[in-house]
Write a protein that holds these residues in place. Structure first.
Motif, PDB file in Angstrom:
ATOM      1  N   LYS A   2     -75.735  19.945 -15.466  1.00  0.00           N
ATOM      2  CA  LYS A   2     -75.026  19.434 -16.502  1.00  0.00           C
ATOM      3  C   LYS A   2     -75.476  19.788 -18.249  1.00  0.00           C
ATOM      4  O   LYS A   2     -75.782  21.197 -18.355  1.00  0.00           O
ATOM      5  N   ALA A   3     -74.116  19.716 -18.645  1.00  0.00           N
ATOM      6  CA  ALA A   3     -73.974  20.406 -19.868  1.00  0.00           C
ATOM      7  C   ALA A   3     -74.949  20.771 -20.867  1.00  0.00           C
ATOM      8  O   ALA A   3     -75.163  19.153 -20.354  1.00  0.00           O
ATOM      9  N   SER A  36     -61.255  25.321 -17.182  1.00  0.00           N
ATOM     10  CA  SER A  36     -62.276  26.035 -16.836  1.00  0.00           C
ATOM     11  C   SER A  36     -63.002  26.271 -18.053  1.00  0.00           C
ATOM     12  O   SER A  36     -64.961  26.316 -16.527  1.00  0.00           O
ATOM     13  N   LEU A  37     -63.260  25.109 -19.464  1.00  0.00           N
ATOM     14  CA  LEU A  37     -64.583  25.460 -19.789  1.00  0.00           C
ATOM     15  C   LEU A  37     -65.257  24.578 -19.067  1.00  0.00           C
ATOM     16  O   LEU A  37     -66.795  24.534 -19.184  1.00  0.00           O
ATOM     17  N   VAL A  38     -64.660  23.483 -19.040  1.00  0.00           N
ATOM     18  CA  VAL A  38     -65.804  22.104 -18.100  1.00  0.00           C
ATOM     19  C   VAL A  38     -66.678  22.269 -16.809  1.00  0.00           C
ATOM     20  O   VAL A  38     -68.348  22.146 -17.443  1.00  0.00           O
ATOM     21  N   PRO A  39     -66.431  23.316 -16.036  1.00  0.00           N
ATOM     22  CA  PRO A  39     -67.025  23.708 -15.161  1.00  0.00           C
ATOM     23  C   PRO A  39     -68.672  24.617 -15.690  1.00  0.00           C
ATOM     24  O   PRO A  39     -69.267  24.936 -15.451  1.00  0.00           O
ATOM     25  N   SER A  42     -70.744  23.298 -16.867  1.00  0.00           N
ATOM     26  CA  SER A  42     -71.719  21.883 -16.308  1.00  0.00           C
ATOM     27  C   SER A  42     -72.887  23.040 -15.649  1.00  0.00           C
ATOM     28  O   SER A  42     -74.190  23.271 -15.516  1.00  0.00           O
ATOM     29  N   LEU A  43     -71.738  24.470 -15.737  1.00  0.00           N
ATOM     30  CA  LEU A  43     -73.199  25.510 -15.348  1.00  0.00           C
ATOM     31  C   LEU A  43     -73.706  25.752 -16.379  1.00  0.00           C
ATOM     32  O   LEU A  43     -74.680  26.537 -15.505  1.00  0.00           O
ATOM     33  N   ARG A  44     -73.663  25.566 -17.377  1.00  0.00           N
ATOM     34  CA  ARG A  44     -74.975  26.246 -18.366  1.00  0.00           C
ATOM     35  C   ARG A  44     -74.357  27.453 -18.499  1.00  0.00           C
ATOM     36  O   ARG A  44     -74.445  28.927 -18.971  1.00  0.00           O
ATOM     37  N   LEU A  45     -72.687  28.460 -17.792  1.00  0.00           N
ATOM     38  CA  LEU A  45     -72.349  29.420 -18.391  1.00  0.00           C
ATOM     39  C   LEU A  45     -71.816  29.501 -19.574  1.00  0.00           C
ATOM     40  O   LEU A  45     -71.994  30.898 -20.327  1.00  0.00           O
ATOM     41  N   GLN A  46     -71.699  28.779 -20.569  1.00  0.00           N
ATOM     42  CA  GLN A  46     -71.139  28.058 -21.844  1.00  0.00           C
ATOM     43  C   GLN A  46     -72.433  26.766 -22.252  1.00  0.00           C
ATOM     44  O   GLN A  46     -72.426  26.145 -21.487  1.00  0.00           O
TER      45      GLN A  46
END
Length: 286
Positions: A2-3, A36-39, A42-46
């Motif tokens: 989760k974000a 693009s931003l939401v995934p 969710s992956l905590r790449l951002q």
């Protein structure tokens, strides 16, 4: 996953959005379609501290003629590339590319400006801005400016956007009677990222190519114009010999990176095949 927790701000104007970003500094992100931003969240790449929602800013919407250009607002959704009559008439290359963008659920949410800003080298629309000789209008703390598509894409997911800036619109030269276009891509399944894709805009006198812009995607770290292939075609009739010369020039224009999915040599071969098909279509339209 989760974000991470974040704050949310819904901007009503471009100035509101820029001010909110300036207050948060590098710890903020603009969000529109979010495909693009939401995934990535969710992956905590951002993991920004603040999300600035720009979807309610009227100035970022709409498609209209503006002098010799078509102004396409940054919030124009991918599905509108299929349904908007002005795009079909004056930017038919975008209209032709739109059905190949992912799947209907994504096209219903994803935005044109967001796709260009992300600059995914496997995406259709960033590459088409190159083929169309488009200009990207940008708003930021220092005011507004326009950047040619040729100068906008710098490296993998890196563009001319500066911190705190956002795309407001894309300006595309109006399609003219002496122009032709072609688009296609090769993918394992419809909706998958393309193994290779290409869009072409050509200005012609009869069968002679007076000017041409050829843009590939999924062949490098950015959308790629193939200027050697373009040069081999300008001033010549579009015959089998010229098409073969343009295909041969791709070896000097493209250097696909190593990939677990497709070897560079295979991707280059597919690019040659695709270019031959598209140039053949242009010749048939003469």
């Amino acid at each position: 996953m989760k974000a991470r927790a974040f704050s949310y701000f819904r901007a009503a104007t471009i100035d509101h959005a820029l001010d909110a970003h300036a207050r948060a500094g590098d710890d903020a992100r603009f969000i529109a379609g979010g495909q693009s931003l939401v995934p990535a969240l969710s992956l905590r790449l951002q993991a920004p501290r603040l999300l600035i929602d720009i979807t309610h800013i009227d100035e970022l919407r709409g498609v209209r003629r503006d002098g010799d250009s078509l102004r396409i607002g940054a919030l124009t959704r991918h599905c509108e590339m299929l349904s908007e009559p002005l795009i079909a008439e004056f930017a038919p290359l975008l209209h032709a590319a739109a059905p190949f963008v992912a799947h209907p659920a994504i096209r219903n949410r994803g935005t044109f400006g967001g796709s260009v800003a992300l600059a995914d080298p496997a995406s259709e629309f960033p590459a088409m801005t190159l083929a169309l000789d488009a200009e990207i209008e940008i708003a930021g703390p220092s005011g507004r400016r326009r950047v040619k598509a040729d100068d906008f894409f710098i490296d993998l997911f890196e563009t001319a956007l500066r911190p705190g800036e956002l795309i407001t619109a894309i300006y595309v030269p109006l399609f003219k009677a002496d122009q032709r276009f072609a688009f296609d891509e090769l993918a394992r399944r419809r909706g998958d990222y393309a193994l290779v894709g290409c869009g072409i805009m050509a200005t012609c006198t009869g069968e002679r190519i007076d000017d041409i812009r050829i843009s590939f995607f999924s062949v490098g770290n950015t959308p790629m114009r193939v200027k050697g292939a373009e040069a081999s075609l300008i001033g010549s009739d579009l015959n089998a010999q010229r098409i073969a010369a343009a295909q041969g020039a791709l070896e000097g224009d493209l250097a696909p990176p190593e990939s677990d999915e497709v070897p560079p040599a295979m991707r280059l071969h597919l690019a040659r095949v695709l270019l031959g098909r598209l140039l053949g279509r242009l010749g048939e339209d003469a």
